[in-house]
Design a protein around this motif. Sequence first.
Motif, PDB file in Angstrom:
ATOM      1  N   THR A  89       0.833  -1.198   0.000  1.00  0.00           N
ATOM      2  CA  THR A  89       0.000   0.000   0.000  1.00  0.00           C
ATOM      3  C   THR A  89       0.870   1.252   0.000  1.00  0.00           C
ATOM      4  OG1 THR A  89      -0.114   0.131   2.416  1.00  0.00           O
ATOM      5  CG2 THR A  89      -1.795  -1.180   1.317  1.00  0.00           C
ATOM      6  N   SER A  94       0.144   5.540   0.816  1.00  0.00           N
ATOM      7  CA  SER A  94      -0.872   6.477   1.284  1.00  0.00           C
ATOM      8  C   SER A  94      -0.258   7.845   1.550  1.00  0.00           C
ATOM      9  CB  SER A  94      -1.549   5.954   2.557  1.00  0.00           C
ATOM     10  OG  SER A  94      -0.606   5.834   3.605  1.00  0.00           O
ATOM     11  N   GLU A 124      -1.211  11.304   3.837  1.00  0.00           N
ATOM     12  CA  GLU A 124      -2.048  11.841   4.903  1.00  0.00           C
ATOM     13  C   GLU A 124      -1.707  13.306   5.128  1.00  0.00           C
ATOM     14  OE1 GLU A 124      -2.855  11.213   9.698  1.00  0.00           O
ATOM     15  OE2 GLU A 124      -1.515   9.857   8.597  1.00  0.00           O
ATOM     16  N   SER A 144      -5.099   6.825  -0.511  1.00  0.00           N
ATOM     17  CA  SER A 144      -4.484   5.539  -0.282  1.00  0.00           C
ATOM     18  C   SER A 144      -4.719   4.637  -1.477  1.00  0.00           C
ATOM     19  CB  SER A 144      -5.053   4.878   0.988  1.00  0.00           C
ATOM     20  OG  SER A 144      -4.447   3.638   1.234  1.00  0.00           O
TER      21      SER A 144
END
Length: 225
Positions: free
Chosen positions: A131, A133, A135, A148
């Motif tokens: 993954t 991502s 933020e 994500s």
Amino acid sequence: MKYFVLGVALLLASPGFCQKFSLSFDAQLAVPQGDYKDVSPDAGYGLRADFLFRPKNSKFVKFGVDLGVLEKSRATQYFSGYAYGFYEDYKVSATSNIVSLMFLTRIQPDYLHKVKPFVDISAGWNIFFSTASVERLTYYSNYNPGYSNSSKAHWAFSYGATGGVDIPLNSRDDIGLELKVAYIIGAYTNYLTDPYINNNAEVTFSEKNSRTNMLIPQAGIRIKL
């Protein structure tokens, strides 16, 4: 699918099938073995859960499922910059992960009261995926706070054996300390590992392939339901 669920429900409700259940939650450390260690030596860490039932007339055998999730490797980097006219702080993260789905048979004498050794025979799949991502750490408006994305999952058949002990922590044996070590033989598969984030916040992974054998020490709590 609905007929399968109904059949399982009726089977569990029948008086001759199973009456006793247990649930355990364990911390796990997955140590690569063999060529998996040569290609990707980092150990993974995470959590694992077993749900077991004992057939009513059985004194030695239990059946159930084993579910696990672990993080194999991680990279995290912080950035600052302007977005939509605001100065923002961001955290970019990338991880390599494994989810396990196993069916198991446990051999464990039921008449012991202090320390209960057991052996598990299991088979199922390890599912490899990665993954990335983003933020946003500061928030000044209603803009989307994060993003994500996950890679395509690679399923690898796996099987193995586990040895362990269950140590009751009360007189009724409703709760116990569970210590065990599993050796899992994993099929040859492709997977993404060694995440890297450059100065432009771009995430890359190394694509590798090997067999996926693992040694997995575990420790946790067992509860009778």
